[in-house]
Design a protein around this motif. Structure first.
Motif, PDB file in Angstrom:
ATOM      1  N   GLU A 153       0.827  -1.207   0.000  1.00  9.35           N
ATOM      2  CA  GLU A 153       0.000   0.000   0.000  1.00  9.35           C
ATOM      3  C   GLU A 153       0.863   1.259   0.000  1.00  9.35           C
ATOM      4  OE1 GLU A 153      -2.591  -0.260   3.320  1.00  9.35           O
ATOM      5  OE2 GLU A 153      -3.867  -1.833   2.444  1.00  9.35           O
ATOM      6  N   ALA A 156       2.223   1.752  -3.429  1.00  9.87           N
ATOM      7  CA  ALA A 156       1.183   2.264  -4.327  1.00  9.87           C
ATOM      8  C   ALA A 156       0.945   3.755  -4.092  1.00  9.87           C
ATOM      9  CB  ALA A 156      -0.107   1.473  -4.127  1.00  9.87           C
ATOM     10  N   GLU A 159       3.776   5.681  -5.632  1.00 12.70           N
ATOM     11  CA  GLU A 159       3.636   5.703  -7.086  1.00 12.70           C
ATOM     12  C   GLU A 159       2.568   6.704  -7.513  1.00 12.70           C
ATOM     13  OE1 GLU A 159       4.353   4.673 -11.051  1.00 12.70           O
ATOM     14  OE2 GLU A 159       5.491   4.313  -9.202  1.00 12.70           O
ATOM     15  N   GLU A 160       1.481   6.783  -6.750  1.00 12.71           N
ATOM     16  CA  GLU A 160       0.423   7.744  -7.064  1.00 12.71           C
ATOM     17  C   GLU A 160       0.917   9.176  -6.891  1.00 12.71           C
ATOM     18  OE1 GLU A 160      -3.287   8.936  -8.350  1.00 12.71           O
ATOM     19  OE2 GLU A 160      -2.410   6.926  -8.309  1.00 12.71           O
TER      20      GLU A 160
END
Length: 324
Positions: A153, A156, A159-160
């Protein structure tokens, strides 16, 4: 799956029915979804090939073309759920390797239907003797899975954030191009310079903003590449488009600074160095820490007091001029 995959019971192929789904159970023999619905209508039944009793709820979609691989994956998952010891649970590496070899032997026997009765008894015996350790390792594995999920998580989220930063930079790049275009239009409209020279300057600026960063030019070239003759800023160095400057007349002389002259009408006061050397500072209060932090020093205050005391001692008022 390949188009030649066939249900062993109804002989339906993937080529004839593109939506064909093969299902597999603990025995490892595949059946299509339609045959499973038909043979296990009551919830349980026997396998058409080996005759073993199966439950409808245990059927799952076959992922591999070879049903034997599906069987081994399922058995390995069930066995390793209980045989979950780690290397730190053994006194030596030799004992741990023997344990792993025993686990692989159990899996091999169950997959190939060798001594199933004895193998199942061995599994039950191991579960009874190591019940507490099995539960402890299950909790540890569950905690590791939670930590792994948290790490995924976080990756992620990073990366966002990176994608958002890239989108923001692209948006800012579009705005900068619009500002440069407006600056070029204003330069062509209001400047008296040659249009070809203006376009060349703008092209040099765009070349500097390209992906390949050139070496830093000399000062005159850099000024020509980032600023028009009328004063409009272009390129990466400009945050915004500036207005045209007020025209300057060439005959106007440049400003020349002249130091102010102080007329004391009295004796010359001592210099700052003399104030320190001649002992004037021994008669006044020293500067506090707060005053020194503000830039004040005691010799400056002493020098100002002496200048005020000596100023006007030789002053003579003219006739009719008031004396204060």
């Amino acid at each position: 799956m390949d188009m030649d995959v066939t249900c062993p019971r109804c002989k339906t192929t993937k080529y004839r029915n593109p939506s064909l789904k093969l299902m597999v159970n603990v025995c490892g023999h595949g059946l299509c979804e339609s045959c499973v619905e038909l043979l296990f209508l009551k919830g349980s039944g026997n396998c058409p090939e080996c005759g073993i009793a199966l439950r409808r709820s245990n059927f799952r979609v076959q992922l591999f073309e070879d049903s034997q691989v599906e069987k081994e994956v399922d058995i390995r998952r069930r066995v390793l759920r209980d045989f979950n010891k780690k290397e730190e649970d053994f006194a030596s590496l030799r004992e741990y390797n023997d344990y792993l070899e025993e686990v692989e032997t159990i899996i091999f026997n169950l997959v190939n239907n060798i001594d199933q009765l004895e193998t199942n008894k061995k599994i039950e015996k191991f579960k009874k003797e190591n019940r507490e350790l099995i539960l402890k390792n299950k909790v540890r594995v569950g905690r590791e899975e939670v930590e792994l999920e948290l790490m995924l998580e976080q990756e992620a989220a990073q990366e966002e954030a990176r994608r958002a930063q890239i989108a923001l930079e692209e948006k800012e790049e579009k705005r900068r191009k619009i500002r440069n275009k407006e600056a070029l239009i204003d330069e062509l409209m209001f400047s008296n310079a040659n249009a070809q020279s203006i376009l060349q300057t703008f092209a040099e600026s765009r070349a500097q903003d390209g992906p390949a960063k050139p070496a830093l030019p000399s000062a005159p070239v850099a000024a020509r590449a980032t600023q028009f003759s009328s004063g409009i800023q272009i390129g990466r160095g400009s945050g915004q488009v500036e207005f045209l400057p007020v025209p300057r007349i060439d005959d106007t002389p440049l400003y020349h600074y002249e130091a102010p002259q102080r007329l004391f009408d009295g004796p010359d006061p001592p210099s700052g160095q003399q104030v320190i050397q001649d002992g004037y500072l021994s008669h006044i209060r020293g500067a506090s820490e707060e005053e020194r932090a503000g830039g004040y020093s005691s010799h400056i205050g002493c020098l100002r007091a002496l200048e005020d005391a000596m100023a006007g001692l030789y002053y003579k008022a003219n006739r009719g001029e008031p004396v204060f």
